[in-house]
Design a protein around this motif. Sequence first.
Motif, PDB file in Angstrom:
ATOM      1  N   CYS A  39     -12.335  -1.464  27.183  1.00  0.00           N
ATOM      2  CA  CYS A  39     -12.093  -2.592  26.265  1.00  0.00           C
ATOM      3  C   CYS A  39     -10.712  -3.192  26.557  1.00  0.00           C
ATOM      4  N   TRP A  40     -10.475  -4.404  26.044  1.00  0.00           N
ATOM      5  CA  TRP A  40      -9.152  -5.026  26.138  1.00  0.00           C
ATOM      6  C   TRP A  40      -8.224  -4.391  25.124  1.00  0.00           C
ATOM      7  N   MET A  41      -6.935  -4.308  25.493  1.00  0.00           N
ATOM      8  CA  MET A  41      -5.935  -3.667  24.635  1.00  0.00           C
ATOM      9  C   MET A  41      -5.021  -4.735  24.042  1.00  0.00           C
ATOM     10  N   ALA A  42      -4.941  -4.789  22.695  1.00  0.00           N
ATOM     11  CA  ALA A  42      -4.073  -5.790  22.065  1.00  0.00           C
ATOM     12  C   ALA A  42      -3.026  -5.117  21.188  1.00  0.00           C
ATOM     13  N   PHE A  43      -1.856  -5.767  21.149  1.00  0.00           N
ATOM     14  CA  PHE A  43      -0.705  -5.229  20.421  1.00  0.00           C
ATOM     15  C   PHE A  43      -0.147  -6.318  19.516  1.00  0.00           C
ATOM     16  N   SER A  44       0.020  -5.979  18.242  1.00  0.00           N
ATOM     17  CA  SER A  44       0.632  -6.903  17.297  1.00  0.00           C
ATOM     18  C   SER A  44       2.109  -6.559  17.199  1.00  0.00           C
ATOM     19  N   ILE A  45       2.952  -7.565  17.433  1.00  0.00           N
ATOM     20  CA  ILE A  45       4.400  -7.329  17.430  1.00  0.00           C
ATOM     21  C   ILE A  45       4.950  -7.783  16.075  1.00  0.00           C
ATOM     22  N   TYR A  46       5.551  -6.836  15.347  1.00  0.00           N
ATOM     23  CA  TYR A  46       6.004  -7.100  13.983  1.00  0.00           C
ATOM     24  C   TYR A  46       7.528  -7.106  13.905  1.00  0.00           C
ATOM     25  N   PRO A  47       8.093  -7.755  12.876  1.00  0.00           N
ATOM     26  CA  PRO A  47       9.548  -7.842  12.747  1.00  0.00           C
ATOM     27  C   PRO A  47      10.235  -6.491  12.511  1.00  0.00           C
ATOM     28  N   ASP A  48       9.696  -5.639  11.641  1.00  0.00           N
ATOM     29  CA  ASP A  48      10.470  -4.433  11.357  1.00  0.00           C
ATOM     30  C   ASP A  48       9.628  -3.172  11.162  1.00  0.00           C
ATOM     31  N   THR A  49       8.338  -3.262  11.453  1.00  0.00           N
ATOM     32  CA  THR A  49       7.532  -2.043  11.373  1.00  0.00           C
ATOM     33  C   THR A  49       6.632  -1.998  12.600  1.00  0.00           C
ATOM     34  N   LYS A  50       5.981  -0.897  12.811  1.00  0.00           N
ATOM     35  CA  LYS A  50       4.977  -0.742  13.868  1.00  0.00           C
ATOM     36  C   LYS A  50       5.545  -1.166  15.227  1.00  0.00           C
ATOM     37  N   MET A  51       4.788  -1.945  16.026  1.00  0.00           N
ATOM     38  CA  MET A  51       5.185  -2.254  17.404  1.00  0.00           C
ATOM     39  C   MET A  51       6.280  -3.329  17.467  1.00  0.00           C
ATOM     40  N   ASP A  52       7.313  -3.120  18.319  1.00  0.00           N
ATOM     41  CA  ASP A  52       8.319  -4.160  18.526  1.00  0.00           C
ATOM     42  C   ASP A  52       8.409  -4.518  20.021  1.00  0.00           C
ATOM     43  N   GLU A  53       9.279  -5.477  20.367  1.00  0.00           N
ATOM     44  CA  GLU A  53       9.333  -5.977  21.750  1.00  0.00           C
ATOM     45  C   GLU A  53       9.735  -4.904  22.771  1.00  0.00           C
ATOM     46  N   PRO A  54      10.831  -4.129  22.538  1.00  0.00           N
ATOM     47  CA  PRO A  54      11.205  -3.124  23.557  1.00  0.00           C
ATOM     48  C   PRO A  54      10.104  -2.091  23.805  1.00  0.00           C
ATOM     49  N   ARG A  55       9.434  -1.654  22.737  1.00  0.00           N
ATOM     50  CA  ARG A  55       8.343  -0.686  22.925  1.00  0.00           C
ATOM     51  C   ARG A  55       7.189  -1.333  23.689  1.00  0.00           C
ATOM     52  N   MET A  56       6.944  -2.614  23.426  1.00  0.00           N
ATOM     53  CA  MET A  56       5.868  -3.326  24.128  1.00  0.00           C
ATOM     54  C   MET A  56       6.172  -3.400  25.623  1.00  0.00           C
ATOM     55  N   VAL A  57       7.424  -3.741  25.947  1.00  0.00           N
ATOM     56  CA  VAL A  57       7.812  -3.840  27.359  1.00  0.00           C
ATOM     57  C   VAL A  57       7.614  -2.485  28.046  1.00  0.00           C
ATOM     58  N   ALA A  58       7.970  -1.401  27.353  1.00  0.00           N
ATOM     59  CA  ALA A  58       7.798  -0.056  27.938  1.00  0.00           C
ATOM     60  C   ALA A  58       6.314   0.243  28.196  1.00  0.00           C
ATOM     61  N   ILE A  59       5.452  -0.168  27.281  1.00  0.00           N
ATOM     62  CA  ILE A  59       4.003   0.042  27.475  1.00  0.00           C
ATOM     63  C   ILE A  59       3.506  -0.762  28.675  1.00  0.00           C
ATOM     64  N   LEU A  60       3.991  -1.997  28.822  1.00  0.00           N
ATOM     65  CA  LEU A  60       3.563  -2.844  29.947  1.00  0.00           C
ATOM     66  C   LEU A  60       4.024  -2.247  31.275  1.00  0.00           C
ATOM     67  N   ARG A  61       5.211  -1.661  31.286  1.00  0.00           N
ATOM     68  CA  ARG A  61       5.718  -1.008  32.508  1.00  0.00           C
ATOM     69  C   ARG A  61       4.787   0.128  32.919  1.00  0.00           C
ATOM     70  N   ARG A  62       4.312   0.872  31.933  1.00  0.00           N
ATOM     71  CA  ARG A  62       3.484   2.041  32.223  1.00  0.00           C
ATOM     72  C   ARG A  62       2.042   1.661  32.558  1.00  0.00           C
ATOM     73  N   HIS A  63       1.503   0.662  31.849  1.00  0.00           N
ATOM     74  CA  HIS A  63       0.072   0.359  31.962  1.00  0.00           C
ATOM     75  C   HIS A  63      -0.257  -0.881  32.786  1.00  0.00           C
ATOM     76  N   GLY A  64       0.759  -1.705  33.107  1.00  0.00           N
ATOM     77  CA  GLY A  64       0.470  -2.957  33.820  1.00  0.00           C
ATOM     78  C   GLY A  64      -0.044  -4.012  32.863  1.00  0.00           C
ATOM     79  N   LEU A  65      -0.551  -5.118  33.430  1.00  0.00           N
ATOM     80  CA  LEU A  65      -0.881  -6.285  32.608  1.00  0.00           C
ATOM     81  C   LEU A  65      -2.375  -6.533  32.456  1.00  0.00           C
ATOM     82  N   ASP A  66      -3.189  -5.778  33.206  1.00  0.00           N
ATOM     83  CA  ASP A  66      -4.628  -6.038  33.153  1.00  0.00           C
ATOM     84  C   ASP A  66      -5.219  -5.673  31.791  1.00  0.00           C
ATOM     85  N   ARG A  67      -6.058  -6.545  31.268  1.00  0.00           N
ATOM     86  CA  ARG A  67      -6.753  -6.341  29.978  1.00  0.00           C
ATOM     87  C   ARG A  67      -5.780  -6.178  28.815  1.00  0.00           C
ATOM     88  N   MET A  68      -4.539  -6.686  28.981  1.00  0.00           N
ATOM     89  CA  MET A  68      -3.516  -6.552  27.932  1.00  0.00           C
ATOM     90  C   MET A  68      -3.345  -7.882  27.198  1.00  0.00           C
TER      91      MET A  68
END
Length: 290
Positions: free
Chosen positions: A181-210
């Motif tokens: 399946c496609w993987m989606a991430f919601s980026i929130y201001p002060d809870t759950k996923m944020d930009e630095p954590r998102m960048v780290a996930i992209l480094r590890r998993h690449g950009l396909d289906r993201m």
Amino acid sequence: MRIFDPHIHMSSRTTDDYAAMAEVGVRAIVEPAFWLGQPRTSAGSFLDYFDALVGWEPFRAAQFGIRHHCAIALNPKEANDPRCREVLPELPRYLAKDRVVAVGEVGDDSMTQEEDGVFAHQLELARGHELPVLVHTPHRDKETGTKRTLAVVRESGIAPERVIVDHLNELTVDMVAESGCWMAFSIYPDTKMDEPRMVAILRRHGLDRMLVNSAADWGRSDPLKTHATGRAMLTAGFTDDDVDQLLWRNPVAFFGQSGRLDLADDAVLPATFAGNTILRGPRPDGEAAG
Ligand SMILES: [Zn+2]
């Protein structure tokens, strides 16, 4: 930067938000159907809302040069109320409409049997209408919820490449990657996923289906988080082309499976909507735009 926000609830946002989004490069969006904050008490309340999603909201977005599409469904929270489930037989006529590019958001919220049943039923509707699906995962006990979500998706027999599993984090991304399946991430201001954590996930998993979205709604959220993620990627050494893939080409590829994306520059909405004229500045007669 050209941006397609694949999950944003504009009905709960202001025209200032539309203006700010246009300013940073948001050109297209998908607004999935969800709750109203206040619980609904009848199917009629959904129908007025769906009509606004296919009519009024595209008109509002067009004034800022933003292409508005939507996903239609009975949302997971309200799947638990029998009065709300009465909307299910009404869904097919909305799923046939031009700007409806997916079934969503569907899935589990509190992980009840009712939610699972409504989720499975709507996956079947998606197959019947040949539409992709946007799936919400629970914010509490996310790992169990995501496992259960993937089991329902598998059982339905829908092709995984037509399914987005949303609101992921470091704990749930691997199982969705494996599912196809496609993987989606919601980026929130002060809870759950944020930009630095998102960048780290992209480094590890690449950009396909993201996919990355703001999921902006009634709560504390930020409709510019897609843009902020693009900036964070560039700072971290990703290229402009990487950002374009994540923020534009990926959502276009996913929702393009509906055959209904409207991204042509010359495609404009009718000049009038429900008696209103589209106003791009002061009216010729000098009256303020209302
Ligand atoms: Zn949402």
